[in-house]
Each structure stands twice: as structure tokens, then as C-alpha cells.
Design a protein around this motif. Structure first.
Motif, short mmCIF file in Angstrom:
data_model
loop_
_atom_site.label_atom_id
_atom_site.label_comp_id
_atom_site.label_asym_id
_atom_site.label_seq_id
_atom_site.Cartn_x
_atom_site.Cartn_y
_atom_site.Cartn_z
N GLN A 196 0.71 -1.19 -0.06
CA GLN A 196 -0.16 -0.15 -0.03
C GLN A 196 0.81 1.27 0.05
OE1 GLN A 196 -3.69 0.06 2.25
NE2 GLN A 196 -3.04 -1.81 3.07
N VAL A 238 3.76 1.68 -1.22
CA VAL A 238 4.50 1.70 -2.57
C VAL A 238 3.38 2.35 -3.51
CG1 VAL A 238 5.45 0.46 -4.54
CG2 VAL A 238 6.15 -0.13 -2.06
N VAL A 239 2.11 1.80 -3.49
CA VAL A 239 1.35 2.27 -4.44
C VAL A 239 0.93 3.66 -4.05
CG1 VAL A 239 -1.03 1.94 -5.17
CG2 VAL A 239 0.28 0.03 -4.91
N LEU A 276 2.70 6.06 -2.68
CA LEU A 276 3.95 6.75 -2.86
C LEU A 276 3.99 7.03 -4.28
CD1 LEU A 276 6.71 5.81 -0.70
CD2 LEU A 276 5.50 7.83 -0.50
N LEU A 277 3.70 5.95 -5.26
CA LEU A 277 3.71 6.07 -6.87
C LEU A 277 2.51 6.99 -7.13
CD1 LEU A 277 5.55 4.35 -8.37
CD2 LEU A 277 3.61 3.13 -8.86
N ALA A 278 1.48 6.73 -6.57
CA ALA A 278 0.30 7.56 -7.03
C ALA A 278 0.81 9.22 -6.74
CB ALA A 278 -0.91 7.26 -6.21
N GLY A 308 3.57 10.49 -6.47
CA GLY A 308 4.97 10.70 -7.11
C GLY A 308 4.32 11.21 -8.45
N VAL A 309 3.43 10.25 -9.09
CA VAL A 309 2.96 10.69 -10.30
C VAL A 309 2.06 11.98 -10.34
CG1 VAL A 309 1.10 10.23 -12.24
CG2 VAL A 309 2.56 8.27 -11.13
N TYR A 325 2.47 14.31 -8.30
CA TYR A 325 3.63 15.57 -7.93
C TYR A 325 4.32 15.89 -9.33
CZ TYR A 325 7.73 18.13 -6.79
OH TYR A 325 8.89 19.05 -6.73
#
Lengths: 397, 363
Positions: free
Chosen positions: A30, A32-33, A35-37, A39-40, A42
Motif C-alpha cells: 500500500q 508503495v502504491v 507513494l507511486l500515486a 509521485g505521479v 507531483y
């Protein structure tokens, strides 16, 4: 066996590495997901800010108060080009509501009729309904809108040679124009009389139910109620001196003056939306009625109910439960589809927002506004839906 | 013999008024007063409406004439179609190269026809489709085997409509399955992300996403990076369809009995293996018919790209109609398109119904 398990949990460090522990692994996934969301998100925001700065586009909703500078056809509230963007958008939203509301009412009526016709024992009627449903469902709505709009412009004559099917009703390529009664104080009183009639109707229903439970006598409360409403309004109208003056459309110069007019854009949009959605509503109504087990109908007839009563007391209450949820989503579809107005030039919310985007360059705010307004419609509809479902749900014992 | 025995009664034919044409009419059109009236009124309505329509469509119409010849007739001017057929179907695709989209379309129809048969549903089918899509892409784009490159900006007409729908579906399906799995997940963070996405997309009209693709996507990308309008619209259609597919797939997942999950767990299969080997194969089979429904919607919805000025088959028709020579024949052109869309959608609808019946019988 149990001893060993106890040992591992109590004293020793866990033998399983954390990536084999479902709970910890889930947590990690969770994080990681998310953070990925983030990050995208950002990167997108950073890019957007850089781009906006480079193109020197202002951000924020300050433009709402600037002068719009464009006209809108058929505003529901007074509006001119000198008004602000905010007011223009409000006019657009009201136009969306107007076409959706009218469309929903006509769709409910027409769709139910077609749905019942589809189940008719009359071969001709049921097959006509079937053809209608298939044709409407399998042709894109946008194409249908273009077709009706083109029909208005190409098949109907100019205002000078307008068709005049009824007295005071004119159809031309500028739309539908008809006479309306001139404003008179009696109209307000008639409305009050009508409302009073509806209240009395409700009371009558309540009284009738009590009477039936006590004595078994059935009073035709609904017929009486409707008669009461009409009678009260008529009495008030007569008491006010029966005003009959009409504001009739008159052809002057190049177009009609007076009367009430409905533009070709609105008519084409309404016709397209109603016919397209009716086909889906008809299928829902048909499925709902067919979902009532045949034994129910036979049992109702066996205890001596008349066909009307079977429909009203047995089929309808059970079919409603099946019909209403998909029906609501069709009504919502109609509202969302009304955004196709932009393609034939009716000024709904999307169309006004698009003009705003083009004039101010504030794409993000414009698209966000469109999304928020439609989300508001959707969420309020689903809130109503949940309330209704709870109210009509079967009480299981 | 009127005073017949029982055997005679059994051999007697039913009365003429209960069988044959008359029996059918009595049973289906005139079984009571109300229905008889209804039938008569309907027939009268059809009588008023249908003969003039037939006159307009077939008798007074012209099919293969010049635009000038059409000016003097009362009926339909179907000539607008044959005279503009290459533009309506292929739009701005370069003149001499139009055999390429035509071949791609025929290849697509052949693949669809081949896939209709459930006996062909094997792994090889997926490979054929993959090869087919690559060949179609190659035919459209060119740059190989001496075919000149045709930029996506020139892709238009019916192939664009088909491709937006087809690639939309192909792109949206994996995303939709992931979203559906996410929405059923026990992990709160992932579940809420998926729920928000699905409900957000389903709550707004497609056109707002198309606007987003045309005016907002360019702002999202770093300076110097840009990709073209067709591709952006394609992304919007994928993002939109994925939310609807997710809901359909979720329905399929919910229909799988809990025992299947538990058995997979008991065998010690991991989450990925449980889904890939046990749950998804069953769930996806259930949702084939509603997925065809979504394909039909996607196919109809591609017409919305008209609004952001892409040249799909509806837009090329509108362009044809704005040609002064052919102005005023909208009804004919739109009816032709309606028939085109209807044939495609109706074929899919009836196939989906048949499939539903067949798959249902298997249980």
C-alpha cells in the motif's frame, strides 16, 4: 506441535521474514502504491505549473468575476454579455437542469409506455415497440441529435411559411412557437387552489384507507382526488372572471413576435435524449414487469382482483423494486448525455464552460468545474437512490 | 358423420377460425375489443406514414447521379454516398494509399468473424489477434515494406472509429481488471484509490474527459514532449472505459463462490496465482456478455470525438455535408451512417445475447 508454535510467538524473533508476512507485505504494498500515486501526481502538478508559468496563464478562479462578453441563447435567468463568467456558468447549469428535468419526465412516461407495449399481447404493437427499442439503442446518440437538428433546419419551412397545425402554434426552422395566456393574478390563485386540492387528495387517501380497514368499503379516492384538484382550480378561474386573453405569436418582419418559443437546438436535444433513453427505460420496465412471478398474478386473479387492481396492487409494487435502481442510472445517463448539447449549439453547462476555457485559457479550472458539477448531480442521485432502496427494501422476517 | 364417436372427435381438425392465418390474426391482433381497436389505429398510422416514406426512399429517389440531377427530385438523394464514399470512409488518408485502411478493416472483420466461433477460443486466438493488431497498425502507419508513413493526424473516417473503439477496449481491459481487483482488495489504501477512481470517472460525462485530453494533457507533460490528438483521445477513451469494465468485472468476481478462494488458499497458492489460475478464468468467462455491451457503448461513444475535432466517420460526413454541392442532404447522409452503425451494433448485440444463452446453459 502447539508447544513449538507458542515458543516462536512468545520468545524467539519471528522465523518468517517480513516479506512473507501477509500483513506487513500488504502494508508495504500500500505504501508503495500510494507513494507511486503521489509521485505521479507531483510530477503532473510540477509540469503543469512550469507550463502555466511559461505560457503566463493565471491560475485560480479569479476569472469567475470577469466580464464574460458572450451571449447565451434562452437564458433561464436574466443574462447579458456584460455579466460575469460566474453568472454565465450559472445560466449554463440551469440550462442543463432544464433540459435534463424535462427530458427525464418525458422519458419516464414514454419509456414506460414503450415497455408496456413491448409486453402487449397485440403482435403488431409489441413488434413495433421492439423495432423502436433496437433501432434507438444501436445508433449513437450524437448521430441522432445531428439528425433531428438537421431535420429541423432542412425539413421545416422558414418563419414566413411556418406550419400552423393548431391555432396559435407555429413550427418553422426557428423552432416551435406557441401562444401562452397573458399574465393574470388569477393564475397564482389557481396554483394555490391546485396545491390545496393535492393536500385534500392526500387526506382523502388517508381517510379512505382507514374506512376500508374498519368497514371494508372501498372509496375511489384517487378519482375523487383528481376531480377535486381540477374542480377547485376551475372554480377559482371562474371566480376571477375567467380570463382568456392570450399572448399570441404574430409574424412581423423576419420572425415571430410574442408567444413562447422553443429553439430548434433545445427541441432537437430533447427529442434525441428522450427517444434514446426511452429505449433503455423500456427494456428496464419490461424486465421489471417480467420479474414478477407469474404465480403472483394468477393468485391475485384467483382471489378475485380485477385486472386494474392486479396491476396496481400486485405487479406494480413488486416491479418497482426491480425497476428503480437501473432507472436512476438511466436518468443519470440522460443528464450526462445532455452534455452533447455542445455539438448542436445548445448552451448547456459544458458548452458555456468550453467557451469560458477558450476565452480565458484556464483549461484546468474549466474542466474541474465541469467534473465537479456532474459529480454533484451523480452523488446526489446516488444518495437519493440509497435512501429509496432502504425505504422500499423487503423487510425480511 | 355428425353423430361421431370419440375416435372421430380426435381425428377432427380444429375449427378453421382457430388455426392458420385467421387463427393467428384472432389470437394476436384481434383477441379483444381493446386490442382490435389498437390494431386498427396502428395500421391506420402506419398507412399514413409508411407509403410516403417508401416513396421517398425508393421510388422518387436517385442513387447514382450527379448533385445537379438531385435538385429536381422529390425523393431522397442517395447519390451523396457513392459520390463521396472514399472521403466518408477514409477521410484524409492519402488518395493512392486507401487500400491500406481498407485491408486493415477487412483483416479486422475476418478476425472478428473467426473469433465468433467458440471452438476457436484457444490460446492461438490471442496470438492471431496480437499479430492482427500489429499488421493493422503497420498498414495504417506505414514505414515498412516501402509503404509511405501516414501520420496519425491523417487517420480518419471509419477506420479511426473502429480503432478508437477496439484499442480503447484492448487498452482498458487490463486496467479495468486491475481496478476491479483493487476494489475487492482488503488493503484499505489500494481499495480507496480504486473506488475513488471508478466513481469519479463514472460520475462525469465522457466529453469532460475528452476535453481534458485535448486541453489539459498538453499541460501535464514536460516542455518539449507532446503527443498527438488522436493518441490523447485514445487515452481518454481508455481511462473512461476502464472504470466501466472494472464494475462489470467486479460483478464477475462477486459471482465466484467463496469456496473457490478458500480451496486455492488451502492449496497454498499465492494471491497472484489464486487470481490468475482460479478466480479470473471463471470470473472473466461470466462477464463476456456484459463486456460485449461495453464494447458496443465504446463503439457508439467514439462518435463523441467529433466534439474535439477529430475526423471520425461522423465528422467526415459532416464535412461532406458542408460542401456547397451536397448541402441539404443531411437526412440521407445521416440515415446512411445510422444504418452503418446499426448493422455493426446490432450484430454485436445479438451475438452477445446468443453467447449469454449458450454460456448460461453450460451451468
Amino acid at each position: 506441535m502447539p508447544r513449538r508454535q507458542n515458543d516462536t510467538t512468545a520468545a524467539d524473533p519471528p522465523l518468517v521474514p517480513f516479506w512473507h508476512d501477509p500483513a506487513k507485505r500488504g502494508m508495504l504494498l500500500q505504501i508503495v502504491v500510494l507513494l507511486l500515486a503521489l509521485g505521479v501526481g507531483y510530477v503532473l502538478v510540477a509540469n503543469t505549473q512550469a507550463n502555466l508559468q511559461r505560457q503566463s496563464i493565471a491560475t485560480g478562479f479569479g476569472f469567475i468575476q470577469h466580464e464574460a462578453g458572450f451571449e447565451i441563447g434562452e437564458p433561464a435567468i436574466p443574462y447579458s454579455a456584460a455579466d460575469s463568467y460566474g453568472r454565465a456558468l450559472l445560466v449554463g447549469a440551469l440550462n442543463t437542469l432544464r433540459v435534463s428535468f424535462t427530458g427525464i419526465i418525458f422519458t419516464l412516461i414514454f419509456g414506460s409506455v414503450v415497455g408496456v407495449a413491448r409486453l402487449s399481447r397485440n403482435w403488431l404493437i409489441s413488434h413495433l415497440a421492439k423495432v423502436f427499442i433496437e433501432v434507438m439503442q444501436n445508433i449513437p446518440l450524437l448521430l441522432q441529435l445531428f439528425f433531428w437538428y438537421a431535420l429541423f433546419y432542412e425539413a421545416f419551412p422558414s418563419p414566413r411559411e411556418a406550419l400552423n397545425p393548431l391555432r396559435g402554434v407555429f413550427v418553422s426552422n426557428r423552432g416551435l412557437i406557441f401562444g401562452v395566456p397573458i399574465e393574470h393574478p388569477a393564475h397564482g390563485w389557481m396554483l394555490i387552489a391546485l396545491l390545496a386540492g393535492i393536500v385534500l387528495w392526500r387526506l382523502l387517501v388517508w381517510w379512505g384507507r382507514g374506512l376500508q380497514e374498519r368497514t371494508g368499503t372501498i372509496v375511489p379516492v384517487h378519482r375523487l382526488g383528481i376531480a377535486l384538484c381540477l374542480l377547485l382550480s376551475l372554480l377559482v378561474w371562474l371566480a376571477a372572471g375567467a380570463p382568456t386573453a392570450m399572448n399570441m405569436p404574430v409574424f412581423k418582419g423576419f420572425n415571430f413576435q410574442g408567444g413562447m418559443s422553443v429553439s430548434p437546438e433545445f427541441s432537437a436535444l430533447l427529442i434525441g435524449l428522450v427517444l434514446y433513453t426511452s429505449a433503455f427505460v423500456a427494456e428496464i420496465v419490461r424486465a421489471g414487469i417480467q420479474s414478477v412471478a407469474h404465480g403472483q398474478v394468477e393468485a391475485a386473479m384467483a382471489i378475485g382482483l380485477r385486472p386494474g387492481q392486479v396491476l396496481h396492487l400486485v405487479i406494480f409494487p413488486q416491479a418497482t423494486r426491480v425497476i428503480v435502481p437501473p432507472l436512476t442510472s438511466q436518468m443519470l445517463n440522460l443528464t450526462k448525455n445532455s452534455s452533447l448539447a455542445i455539438a448542436i449549439g445548445y448552451s448547456d453547462f459544458v458548452s458555456v464552460a468550453n467557451t469560458t476555457i477558450n476565452q480565458t485559457g484556464q483549461a484546468i479550472e474549466g474542466v474541474a468545474l465541469i467534473m465537479v458539477v456532474y459529480l454533484f448531480f451523480s452523488l446526489s442521485t446516488s444518495a437519493f437512490m440509497n435512501w429509496y432502496n432502504k425505504k422500499t427494501a423487503l423487510v425480511e422476517r | 358423420m355428425i353423430t361421431g364417436s370419440n375416435t372421430d372427435a380426435a381425428q377432427m381438425k380444429p375449427p378453421l377460425r382457430n388455426i392458420g392465418v385467421i387463427g393467428w390474426l384472432r389470437e394476436n391482433l384481434f383477441n379483444n375489443l381493446f386490442n382490435s381497436l389498437l390494431t386498427l389505429v396502428t395500421i391506420y398510422g402506419l398507412w399514413l406514414f409508411v407509403p410516403p416514406l417508401i416513396r421517398w426512399v425508393f421510388i422518387d429517389s436517385l442513387w447514382f447521379s450527379s448533385a445537379e440531377a438531385c435538385r429536381d427530385i422529390e425523393g431522397a438523394c442517395w447519390s451523396i454516398i457513392p459520390n463521396n464514399v472514399s472521403f466518408i470512409f477514409f477521410g484524409f488518408f492519402p488518395e493512392g494509399q486507401q487500400w491500406r485502411p481498407l485491408t486493415a478493416m477487412l483483416l479486422l472483420f475476418a478476425l472478428v468473424f473467426y473469433s465468433k466461433n467458440r471452438k476457436h477460443w484457444r490460446q492461438s486466438l490471442a496470438i492471431y489477434w496480437l499479430l492482427g493488431l500489429i499488421v493493422m497498425g503497420g498498414l495504417m502507419h506505414g514505414g515498412v515494406f516501402g509503404m509511405p508513413v501516414v501520420e496519425t493526424a491523417q487517420w480518419s473516417g471509419f477506420p479511426l472509429t473502429l480503432m478508437l473503439a477496439l484499442f480503447g477496449m484492448v487498452g482498458a481491459y487490463p486496467l479495468g481488471v486491475l481496478l476491479a481487483l483493487g476494489r475487492r482488495s482488503k488493503l484499505i489504501g489500494i481499495k480507496s484509490l480504486c473506488v475513488v477512481y471508478i466513481e469519479l470517472i463514472r460520475g462525469v460525462p465522457l466529453i469532460s474527459l475528452l476535453f481534458m485530453s485535448s486541453v489539459m494533457f498538453p499541460l501535464f507533460l514536460p516542455e518539449g514532449v507532446s503527443f498527438d490528438k488522436v493518441l490523447r483521445a485514445q487515452v481518454a477513451i481508455i481511462l473512461f472505459a476502464a472504470a466501466y469494465i472494472a464494475e462489470v468485472v467486479r460483478g464477475g468476481l462477486q459471482a465466484i463462490p467463496a469456496g473457490q478462494y478458500e480451496a486455492a488458499n488451502a492449496l497454498g497458492l499465492s494471491y497472484a496465482k489464486t487470481m490468475r489460475l482460479i478466480v479470473l478464468p471463471q470470473a472473466l468467462k461470466i462477464v463476456i456478455p456484459p463486456s460485449v455491451g461495453i464494447l458496443i457503448s465504446a463503439f457508439k461513444d467514439t462518435s463523441l470525438v467529433v466534439i474535439i475535432a477529430l475526423y471520425d466517420v461522423l465528422k467526415t460526413t459532416k464535412v461532406t455535408l458542408s460542401n456547397p454541392q451536397w448541402m441539404g442532404y443531411s437526412s440521407e447522409a445521416y440515415l446512411f451512417l445510422a444504418v452503418l452503425y446499426f448493422v455493426c451494433c446490432y450484430a454485436m448485440t445479438s451475438y452477445s445475447r446468443r453467447l449469454e444463452k449458450e454460456l448460461h446453459a453450460g451451468h
